[in-house]
Design a protein around this motif. Structure first.
Motif, mmCIF file in Angstrom:
data_model
loop_
_atom_site.group_PDB
_atom_site.id
_atom_site.type_symbol
_atom_site.label_atom_id
_atom_site.label_comp_id
_atom_site.label_asym_id
_atom_site.label_seq_id
_atom_site.Cartn_x
_atom_site.Cartn_y
_atom_site.Cartn_z
ATOM 1 N N ASP A 70 -2.940 82.120 10.918
ATOM 2 C CA ASP A 70 -2.028 81.734 11.984
ATOM 3 C C ASP A 70 -1.479 80.331 11.706
ATOM 4 O O ASP A 70 -2.245 79.364 11.568
ATOM 5 C CB ASP A 70 -2.740 81.743 13.335
ATOM 6 C CG ASP A 70 -3.056 83.155 13.828
ATOM 7 O OD1 ASP A 70 -2.455 84.111 13.300
ATOM 8 O OD2 ASP A 70 -3.898 83.295 14.725
ATOM 9 N N VAL A 71 -0.167 80.238 11.609
ATOM 10 C CA VAL A 71 0.496 78.961 11.318
ATOM 11 C C VAL A 71 1.789 78.873 12.127
ATOM 12 O O VAL A 71 2.282 79.889 12.625
ATOM 13 C CB VAL A 71 0.834 78.830 9.807
ATOM 14 C CG1 VAL A 71 -0.429 78.816 8.969
ATOM 15 C CG2 VAL A 71 1.779 79.947 9.358
ATOM 16 N N PRO A 72 2.361 77.669 12.246
ATOM 17 C CA PRO A 72 3.654 77.562 12.925
ATOM 18 C C PRO A 72 4.767 78.166 12.070
ATOM 19 O O PRO A 72 4.819 77.951 10.856
ATOM 20 C CB PRO A 72 3.853 76.044 13.073
ATOM 21 C CG PRO A 72 2.512 75.436 12.833
ATOM 22 C CD PRO A 72 1.810 76.357 11.882
ATOM 23 N N GLY A 73 5.652 78.913 12.690
ATOM 24 C CA GLY A 73 6.819 79.414 11.989
ATOM 25 C C GLY A 73 7.877 78.331 11.911
ATOM 26 O O GLY A 73 7.643 77.174 12.288
ATOM 27 N N GLY A 76 8.444 76.604 15.143
ATOM 28 C CA GLY A 76 7.273 76.033 15.802
ATOM 29 C C GLY A 76 6.355 77.038 16.471
ATOM 30 O O GLY A 76 5.189 76.730 16.734
ATOM 31 N N ALA A 77 6.858 78.235 16.769
ATOM 32 C CA ALA A 77 6.021 79.250 17.403
ATOM 33 C C ALA A 77 4.982 79.770 16.410
ATOM 34 O O ALA A 77 5.276 79.963 15.233
ATOM 35 C CB ALA A 77 6.886 80.402 17.906
ATOM 36 N N THR A 78 3.772 80.003 16.887
ATOM 37 C CA THR A 78 2.699 80.476 16.016
ATOM 38 C C THR A 78 2.948 81.916 15.585
ATOM 39 O O THR A 78 3.342 82.766 16.390
ATOM 40 C CB THR A 78 1.340 80.392 16.727
ATOM 41 O OG1 THR A 78 1.081 79.020 17.063
ATOM 42 C CG2 THR A 78 0.216 80.894 15.835
ATOM 43 N N GLY A 109 12.349 82.210 14.818
ATOM 44 C CA GLY A 109 12.665 81.016 14.049
ATOM 45 C C GLY A 109 14.149 80.740 13.995
ATOM 46 O O GLY A 109 14.594 79.595 14.137
ATOM 47 N N ARG A 117 14.278 73.145 12.450
ATOM 48 C CA ARG A 117 13.316 74.025 11.774
ATOM 49 C C ARG A 117 12.556 73.271 10.685
ATOM 50 O O ARG A 117 13.105 72.365 10.054
ATOM 51 C CB ARG A 117 14.030 75.225 11.150
ATOM 52 C CG ARG A 117 14.700 76.136 12.147
ATOM 53 C CD ARG A 117 15.378 77.311 11.468
ATOM 54 N NE ARG A 117 16.539 77.754 12.246
ATOM 55 C CZ ARG A 117 17.638 78.240 11.738
ATOM 56 N NH1 ARG A 117 17.763 78.357 10.410
ATOM 57 N NH2 ARG A 117 18.639 78.612 12.501
ATOM 58 N N GLY A 121 4.603 75.075 8.413
ATOM 59 C CA GLY A 121 3.649 76.179 8.430
ATOM 60 C C GLY A 121 3.196 76.615 7.054
ATOM 61 O O GLY A 121 2.026 76.984 6.854
ATOM 62 N N ARG A 124 0.659 74.220 5.951
ATOM 63 C CA ARG A 124 -0.587 74.472 6.686
ATOM 64 C C ARG A 124 -1.352 75.651 6.071
ATOM 65 O O ARG A 124 -2.587 75.612 5.941
ATOM 66 C CB ARG A 124 -0.252 74.751 8.155
ATOM 67 C CG ARG A 124 -1.444 75.076 9.046
ATOM 68 C CD ARG A 124 -2.348 73.896 9.282
ATOM 69 N NE ARG A 124 -1.704 72.842 10.037
ATOM 70 C CZ ARG A 124 -1.556 72.835 11.367
ATOM 71 N NH1 ARG A 124 -1.993 73.862 12.092
ATOM 72 N NH2 ARG A 124 -0.985 71.811 11.971
ATOM 73 N N THR A 170 9.347 63.906 13.100
ATOM 74 C CA THR A 170 9.284 65.356 12.956
ATOM 75 C C THR A 170 9.930 65.749 11.627
ATOM 76 O O THR A 170 11.073 65.370 11.361
ATOM 77 C CB THR A 170 10.030 66.052 14.108
ATOM 78 O OG1 THR A 170 9.494 65.592 15.345
ATOM 79 C CG2 THR A 170 9.864 67.564 14.018
#
Length: 390
Positions: A70-73, A76-78, A109, A117, A121, A124, A170
């Motif tokens: 599980d990582v951020p797309g 930012g959504a997992t 995304g 964007r 992820g 990560r 960011t």
């Protein structure tokens, strides 16, 4: 004499409709109908983009396992990003695919403006596998929605990107507009002992007229009037982060791949290779082509870019080296590129054979492929018999 029963079927994916294995199965079914008694050697292809993970794991068979982290797309959504582990002579090699994390086909995304964007992820995911003891990586680039120069990946691996007040910013194109300095002292030291193969089908630099933003940015949502500004931001970012890391890569071939992920991976010691060539070796394409009567390859759409180390071009090159005729069967073939394509392929064919709506083509892609392959196989089989005196 070539073996009548041997037809190599090695298409790439038909993006948005069929995976490479599904496309290969459909073409194989059509060949079987059109050339009774023929056997197929199915070798699904990929070039680093969507489908690379499946192609590599399929070729590895029982030597491969699949997992997900599980990582951020990109937005930012997992999300749950798949990866593979392949046992190569006792050495575990992780296979990552950027399109599993920041895919241009990911609606969530893509709903986020491209300036917001990030490729965080993917970094990560890579770091999580470092935690599990993996030190060999194959990372496929292509089909990405990000245009951050790989800043997100570097941030996830420990590079601090700072504004004029020394605050972490960011790692997105918008965030990088305020970049003042970078600190690579926190870059994960385990990367120094890693072997990273970067699989890509493009040789663009990070910036400039042939760079990531100018060539690929608009298809990701970069407005034409914003191309120069974002390109300038990435050029400035590259100068700053390269000074911090102590390595230059912005002008290297492939640095502009996947919105600049190629640049970031080169900075951490990755080695750039043609994704399609890597996959061709892994699936033992040369062995399959040896003694074959015919080869069929294809992709969703074929145009001038097809000839730039895309999967079908690599199949054609290797087939020609073996003296095997090779046909191109794609969802669409750009008429302007047809003269050059015809120099590389023994016939170029598109779907459908007659008028049809886009929705019908996507829905019926497998049956359309099978039908087209069947008609091609009938013609080829008859010609083969004539040449063989049968």
């Amino acid at each position: 004499m070539a073996d009548r029963s041997s037809v190599v079927v090695a298409p790439d994916s038909f993006k948005g409709s069929l995976s490479a294995p599904d496309a290969a199965a459909a073409i194989g079914a059509g060949v079987a109908r059109g050339w009774p008694g023929a056997t197929t050697r199915v070798k699904p292809m990929a070039d680093g983009g969507e489908g690379t993970l499946d192609a590599v794991l399929g070729a590895a068979g029982s030597a491969a396992t699949r997992g997900a982290i599980d990582v951020p797309g990109a937005g930012g959504a997992t999300l749950s990003a798949s990866y593979g582990i392949v046992d190569r002579a006792g050495v575990p090699t992780a296979v990552l695919e950027a399109a599993q994390v920041v895919a241009i086909t990911d609606a969530a995304g893509m709903a986020v403006p491209v300036g917001a964007r990030s490729s965080f992820g993917l970094g990560r995911q890579l770091r999580a596998l470092l935690d599990r003891g993996v030190r060999h990586f194959m990372i496929g680039l292509g089909g990405s929605s990000t245009n951050d120069g790989g800043a997100g990946l570097l941030a996830a691996l420990g590079v601090a990107l700072l504004d004029a007040q020394g605050r972490n910013l960011t790692p997105t194109p918008d965030g990088l507009a305020t970049l003042a300095s970078a600190d690579a002292s926190g870059l994960d030291p385990r990367l120094k002992s890693c072997a990273i193969t970067i699989m890509s089908d493009v040789n663009n630099p990070l910036t400039g007229d042939r760079g990531a933003t100018a060539i690929f940015g608009p298809q990701k949502g970069v407005a034409r009037e914003r191309v120069r500004a974002i390109d300038a931001t990435l050029a400035r970012y590259a100068t700053i982060v390269e000074r911090a890391v102590g390595r230059r890569a912005a002008n290297e071939a492939g640095a502009g791949a996947a919105g600049g992920l190629g640049h970031a991976l080169l900075l951490i010691g990755g080695a750039m290779r043609s994704g399609a060539e890597v996959v061709a070796d892994l699936v033992a394409l040369d062995d399959a082509l040896t003694g074959a009567a015919w080869a069929i390859t294809g992709e969703g759409r074929s145009d001038a870019q097809t000839l730039l180390s895309k999967g079908p071009a690599v199949v054609a090159s290797r087939a020609r080296a073996k003296g095997v005729p090779v046909s191109l069967l794609s969802g669409a073939v750009d008429a302007l590129a047809l003269p050059e394509l015809n120099k590389r392929f023994d016939g170029c064919f598109a779907l459908p054979a007659g008028p049809a709506t886009l929705e019908a083509c996507v829905r019926d892609a497998a049956s359309l492929l099978a039908d087209r392959a069947e008609s091609m196989a009938r013609v080829f089989a008859a010609a083969f018999d004539r040449r063989s005196g049968r």
